[in-house]
Design an enzyme around this catalytic site. Structure first.
Site, PDB file in Angstrom:
ATOM      1  N   LYS A 190     -13.261  -6.658 -42.211  1.00  0.00           N
ATOM      2  CA  LYS A 190     -14.587  -6.375 -41.625  1.00  0.00           C
ATOM      3  C   LYS A 190     -14.461  -5.561 -40.340  1.00  0.00           C
ATOM      4  CE  LYS A 190     -17.289  -9.570 -44.272  1.00  0.00           C
ATOM      5  NZ  LYS A 190     -18.037 -10.815 -44.426  1.00  0.00           N
ATOM      6  N   ARG A 210     -12.151 -15.838 -48.385  1.00  0.00           N
ATOM      7  CA  ARG A 210     -12.567 -14.769 -49.312  1.00  0.00           C
ATOM      8  C   ARG A 210     -11.935 -13.464 -48.831  1.00  0.00           C
ATOM      9  NH1 ARG A 210     -16.329 -10.705 -49.593  1.00  0.00           N
ATOM     10  NH2 ARG A 210     -17.298 -10.356 -51.614  1.00  0.00           N
TER      11      ARG A 210
HETATM   12  N1  HH2 Z   1     -18.949 -10.950 -47.321  1.00  0.00           N
HETATM   13  C1  HH2 Z   1     -19.295  -9.967 -48.172  1.00  0.00           C
HETATM   14  C2  HH2 Z   1     -19.780 -10.256 -49.439  1.00  0.00           C
HETATM   15  N2  HH2 Z   1     -19.903 -11.535 -49.859  1.00  0.00           N
HETATM   16  N3  HH2 Z   1     -19.696 -13.830 -49.448  1.00  0.00           N
HETATM   17  C3  HH2 Z   1     -19.388 -14.823 -48.623  1.00  0.00           C
HETATM   18  N4  HH2 Z   1     -19.528 -16.103 -49.024  1.00  0.00           N
HETATM   19  N5  HH2 Z   1     -18.928 -14.594 -47.347  1.00  0.00           N
HETATM   20  C4  HH2 Z   1     -18.763 -13.334 -46.873  1.00  0.00           C
HETATM   21  O1  HH2 Z   1     -18.368 -13.183 -45.698  1.00  0.00           O
HETATM   22  C5  HH2 Z   1     -19.091 -12.246 -47.723  1.00  0.00           C
HETATM   23  C6  HH2 Z   1     -19.573 -12.538 -49.030  1.00  0.00           C
HETATM   24  C7  HH2 Z   1     -19.167  -8.542 -47.752  1.00  0.00           C
HETATM   25  O2  HH2 Z   1     -19.487  -7.858 -48.867  1.00  0.00           O
HETATM   26  P1  HH2 Z   1     -19.401  -6.365 -49.154  1.00  0.00           P
HETATM   27  O3  HH2 Z   1     -19.896  -5.701 -47.946  1.00  0.00           O
HETATM   28  O4  HH2 Z   1     -20.066  -6.079 -50.436  1.00  0.00           O
HETATM   29  O5  HH2 Z   1     -17.896  -6.056 -49.233  1.00  0.00           O
HETATM   30  P2  HH2 Z   1     -16.744  -6.827 -49.943  1.00  0.00           P
HETATM   31  O6  HH2 Z   1     -17.336  -7.582 -51.091  1.00  0.00           O
HETATM   32  O7  HH2 Z   1     -15.815  -5.728 -50.368  1.00  0.00           O
HETATM   33  O8  HH2 Z   1     -16.177  -7.722 -48.889  1.00  0.00           O
END
Ligand code: HH2
Length: 281
Positions: free
Chosen positions: A224, A259
């Protein structure tokens, strides 16, 4: 497999779990490349399992800051063929998670073999909570201020840890009132979701307060951008070490699931931090 994983989650003698991220991107299925894209997703998921992931989180909608919402139909078109193949091809102990805010997508994903709903909206749609209850699915409730399209415009809190904690406890109560068993609920402070760098750091410094609720905590810091600002990196791919630092500190605070995109280094960080925590000083 869901039951034994849920047991591990609550067993203080079991190390934390790693959830591997499998994003099913828009181009994956274009130009008749559907079959190839499903094969590629399977190969990626199998590699993450081999590296130590016990959960695969499949998402058909990016929730990055500024991302546009994706229709239910499109999310289903992206994730269902992948889920069906993963259910058949991955070892049975692997938990399949669907990353969606939509009860329609979640319902279709559970029918296709998912066991866990990862809801980044923290249960805003009561139908999703009812679905999780009816299907005995596990449920991740993540905190988000606002919507992905605009959440980073001006995030604001008086006391970010107290407010995120209160929001998650209210979400967990609503899930339980809808019939979701308490021992199937996980909470997640939602790093980067309507939060400044300062907010993210406060939440990470306050993780033990989330652990103290008794709900297993899931942490998503992988690659992030707030970490890039700290260690002067511009490419998300160069944030593996930064992510591992949060994983090790998360283990020390009692976080149970991480995750991540980079499974092997984070699994190593988690296992070593865990072994240190289990050793008398
Ligand atoms: N962060 C992302 C997506 N889903 N789910 C949970 N439970 N916690 C998180 O911190 C979280 C999440 C960020 O998603 P995105 O920006 O789509 O990127 P990526 O899925 O590649 O991390």
């Amino acid at each position: 497999m869901l039951e034994s994983w849920l047991q591990q989650l609550r067993d203080p003698h079991c190390p934390p779990s790693v959830m591997g991220i499998l994003n099913v991107t828009p181009d994956s299925f274009s130009d008749g490349g559907r079959h190839l894209a499903v094969d590629a997703a399977l190969a990626r998921a199998a590699a993450m399992v081999e590296e130590g992931a016990s959960i695969i989180d499949i998402g058909g909608e990016s929730t990055r800051p500024g991302a546009q919402a994706v229709s239910d139909e499109e999310q289903c078109r992206r994730v269902l063929p992948v889920l069906e193949v993963l259910r058949k091809q991955l070892p049975a102990h692997v938990v399949l998670s669907i990353d969606t805010r939509s009860s329609t997508v979640a319902a279709a994903a559970l029918s296709a073999g998912a066991h866990l709903i990862n809801d980044v909206s923290g249960g805003r749609d009561p139908r999703l909570l009812q679905l999780a209850a009816r299907e005995s699915a596990a449920l991740v409730l993540m905190h988000m201020q606002g919507e992905p399209e605009s959440m980073q415009v001006a995030p604001s809190y008086q006391d970010v840890v107290a407010e995120v904690l209160a929001g998650l406890l209210a979400a967990a109560r609503a899930a339980e009132a809808a019939g979701v068993a308490r021992d199937r609920i996980l909470i997640d402070p939602g790093i980067g979701f309507g939060k400044t760098r300062e907010h993210n750091l406060r939440l990470l410094a306050g993780l033990s307060q989330f652990v103290a609720t008794g709900y297993p905590v899931l942490l998503g810091t992988s690659r992030k951008r707030f970490m890039g600002a700290i260690c002067r990196e511009t490419s998300p791919h160069d944030l593996v070490g930064a992510t591992c630092a949060t994983t090790a500190l998360g283990v020390a605070a009692g976080v149970r699931v991480f995750r991540v995109h980079d499974v092997r280094p984070n699994r190593q960080a988690a296992e070593v931090a865990w072994a240190i925590g289990a050793t008398p000083g």
